[in-house]
Design a protein around this motif. Sequence first.
Motif, PDB file in Angstrom:
ATOM      1  N   ILE A   6       0.833  -1.204   0.000  1.00 26.80           N
ATOM      2  CA  ILE A   6       0.000   0.000   0.000  1.00 26.80           C
ATOM      3  C   ILE A   6       0.872   1.260   0.000  1.00 26.80           C
ATOM      4  N   SER A   7       1.896   1.272   0.833  1.00 22.93           N
ATOM      5  CA  SER A   7       2.728   2.474   0.937  1.00 22.93           C
ATOM      6  C   SER A   7       3.599   2.710  -0.299  1.00 22.93           C
ATOM      7  N   ASN A   8       3.904   1.664  -1.059  1.00 20.87           N
ATOM      8  CA  ASN A   8       4.746   1.810  -2.247  1.00 20.87           C
ATOM      9  C   ASN A   8       3.986   1.574  -3.549  1.00 20.87           C
ATOM     10  N   ALA A   9       2.680   1.667  -3.505  1.00 22.40           N
ATOM     11  CA  ALA A   9       1.865   1.476  -4.705  1.00 22.40           C
ATOM     12  C   ALA A   9       2.137   2.596  -5.703  1.00 22.40           C
ATOM     13  N   PRO A  10       2.092   2.298  -6.992  1.00 20.42           N
ATOM     14  CA  PRO A  10       2.301   3.344  -8.005  1.00 20.42           C
ATOM     15  C   PRO A  10       1.288   4.481  -7.848  1.00 20.42           C
ATOM     16  N   GLN A  11       1.753   5.700  -8.036  1.00 17.25           N
ATOM     17  CA  GLN A  11       0.909   6.883  -7.924  1.00 17.25           C
ATOM     18  C   GLN A  11       0.537   7.484  -9.268  1.00 17.25           C
ATOM     19  N   ILE A  12       1.260   7.102 -10.320  1.00 15.02           N
ATOM     20  CA  ILE A  12       0.972   7.580 -11.671  1.00 15.02           C
ATOM     21  C   ILE A  12       1.047   6.390 -12.627  1.00 15.02           C
ATOM     22  N   PHE A  13       0.434   6.527 -13.785  1.00 14.50           N
ATOM     23  CA  PHE A  13       0.389   5.424 -14.751  1.00 14.50           C
ATOM     24  C   PHE A  13       1.782   4.960 -15.177  1.00 14.50           C
ATOM     25  N   GLU A  14       2.716   5.883 -15.290  1.00 17.86           N
ATOM     26  CA  GLU A  14       4.060   5.536 -15.759  1.00 17.86           C
ATOM     27  C   GLU A  14       4.812   4.638 -14.787  1.00 17.86           C
ATOM     28  N   GLU A  15       4.388   4.578 -13.533  1.00 16.74           N
ATOM     29  CA  GLU A  15       5.051   3.733 -12.534  1.00 16.74           C
ATOM     30  C   GLU A  15       4.590   2.281 -12.584  1.00 16.74           C
ATOM     31  N   ILE A  16       3.554   1.986 -13.357  1.00 17.54           N
ATOM     32  CA  ILE A  16       3.069   0.612 -13.480  1.00 17.54           C
ATOM     33  C   ILE A  16       3.921  -0.108 -14.520  1.00 17.54           C
ATOM     34  N   SER A  17       4.269  -1.343 -14.241  1.00 19.08           N
ATOM     35  CA  SER A  17       5.083  -2.136 -15.178  1.00 19.08           C
ATOM     36  C   SER A  17       4.182  -2.773 -16.234  1.00 19.08           C
ATOM     37  N   ILE A  18       3.698  -1.944 -17.140  1.00 20.64           N
ATOM     38  CA  ILE A  18       2.858  -2.407 -18.242  1.00 20.64           C
ATOM     39  C   ILE A  18       3.458  -1.860 -19.530  1.00 20.64           C
ATOM     40  N   PRO A  19       3.093  -2.444 -20.681  1.00 16.04           N
ATOM     41  CA  PRO A  19       3.615  -1.902 -21.947  1.00 16.04           C
ATOM     42  C   PRO A  19       3.297  -0.412 -22.092  1.00 16.04           C
ATOM     43  N   GLU A  20       4.213   0.309 -22.701  1.00 16.10           N
ATOM     44  CA  GLU A  20       4.059   1.756 -22.848  1.00 16.10           C
ATOM     45  C   GLU A  20       2.796   2.124 -23.617  1.00 16.10           C
ATOM     46  N   SER A  21       2.443   1.316 -24.614  1.00 19.30           N
ATOM     47  CA  SER A  21       1.237   1.609 -25.393  1.00 19.30           C
ATOM     48  C   SER A  21      -0.022   1.510 -24.528  1.00 19.30           C
ATOM     49  N   VAL A  22      -0.054   0.537 -23.629  1.00 21.82           N
ATOM     50  CA  VAL A  22      -1.203   0.377 -22.730  1.00 21.82           C
ATOM     51  C   VAL A  22      -1.252   1.536 -21.745  1.00 21.82           C
ATOM     52  N   CYS A  23      -0.094   1.917 -21.239  1.00 15.96           N
ATOM     53  CA  CYS A  23      -0.002   3.040 -20.305  1.00 15.96           C
ATOM     54  C   CYS A  23      -0.522   4.324 -20.953  1.00 15.96           C
ATOM     55  N   LYS A  24      -0.098   4.591 -22.173  1.00 17.84           N
ATOM     56  CA  LYS A  24      -0.536   5.798 -22.883  1.00 17.84           C
ATOM     57  C   LYS A  24      -2.038   5.776 -23.129  1.00 17.84           C
ATOM     58  N   LYS A  25      -2.564   4.598 -23.488  1.00 20.11           N
ATOM     59  CA  LYS A  25      -3.995   4.472 -23.761  1.00 20.11           C
ATOM     60  C   LYS A  25      -4.820   4.702 -22.493  1.00 20.11           C
ATOM     61  N   LEU A  26      -4.388   4.113 -21.365  1.00 16.60           N
ATOM     62  CA  LEU A  26      -5.093   4.323 -20.100  1.00 16.60           C
ATOM     63  C   LEU A  26      -5.096   5.803 -19.716  1.00 16.60           C
ATOM     64  N   LYS A  27      -3.952   6.419 -19.841  1.00 14.67           N
ATOM     65  CA  LYS A  27      -3.833   7.831 -19.474  1.00 14.67           C
ATOM     66  C   LYS A  27      -4.699   8.703 -20.376  1.00 14.67           C
ATOM     67  N   ALA A  28      -4.654   8.442 -21.671  1.00 15.37           N
ATOM     68  CA  ALA A  28      -5.436   9.244 -22.619  1.00 15.37           C
ATOM     69  C   ALA A  28      -6.938   9.093 -22.395  1.00 15.37           C
ATOM     70  N   THR A  29      -7.391   7.866 -22.181  1.00 16.05           N
ATOM     71  CA  THR A  29      -8.831   7.666 -21.990  1.00 16.05           C
ATOM     72  C   THR A  29      -9.306   8.207 -20.652  1.00 16.05           C
ATOM     73  N   SER A  30      -8.432   8.188 -19.640  1.00 13.65           N
ATOM     74  CA  SER A  30      -8.843   8.726 -18.341  1.00 13.65           C
ATOM     75  C   SER A  30      -8.953  10.248 -18.376  1.00 13.65           C
ATOM     76  N   LEU A  31      -8.269  10.884 -19.301  1.00 11.65           N
ATOM     77  CA  LEU A  31      -8.321  12.341 -19.432  1.00 11.65           C
ATOM     78  C   LEU A  31      -9.376  12.817 -20.421  1.00 11.65           C
ATOM     79  N   SER A  32     -10.010  11.885 -21.145  1.00 15.38           N
ATOM     80  CA  SER A  32     -11.003  12.280 -22.140  1.00 15.38           C
ATOM     81  C   SER A  32     -12.277  12.780 -21.471  1.00 15.38           C
ATOM     82  N   SER A  33     -13.051  13.565 -22.204  1.00 13.65           N
ATOM     83  CA  SER A  33     -14.280  14.143 -21.647  1.00 13.65           C
ATOM     84  C   SER A  33     -15.376  13.094 -21.452  1.00 13.65           C
TER      85      SER A  33
END
Length: 81
Positions: A6-33
């Motif tokens: 819990i104390s060391n959980a990722p705080q931003i999408f880039e800290e998750i060990s996932i493919p960069e394309s998936v990270c970008k897609k999650l971030k983009a869709t979370s910011l969409s209207s």
Amino acid sequence: MPSWLISNAPQIFEEISIPESVCKKLKATSLSSNPPHLLITGPAGVGKTISWKLYARQILGPGWKSTTHVLQCRDLVRQRG
């Protein structure tokens, strides 16, 4: 004292060990209207839970836990009927 997970959980999408394309897609869709519904699948330990937690926090704000009910498939398996 909170657990290490819990104390060391990722705080931003880039800290998750996932493919960069998936990270970008999650971030983009979370910011969409108009964010889409998501179905996140994969084997245990690949970052599904932390991904949706960051996604929910991005969309709903820091108080997302007080306004959200999370139902995971593993919760349904334990119920009868």
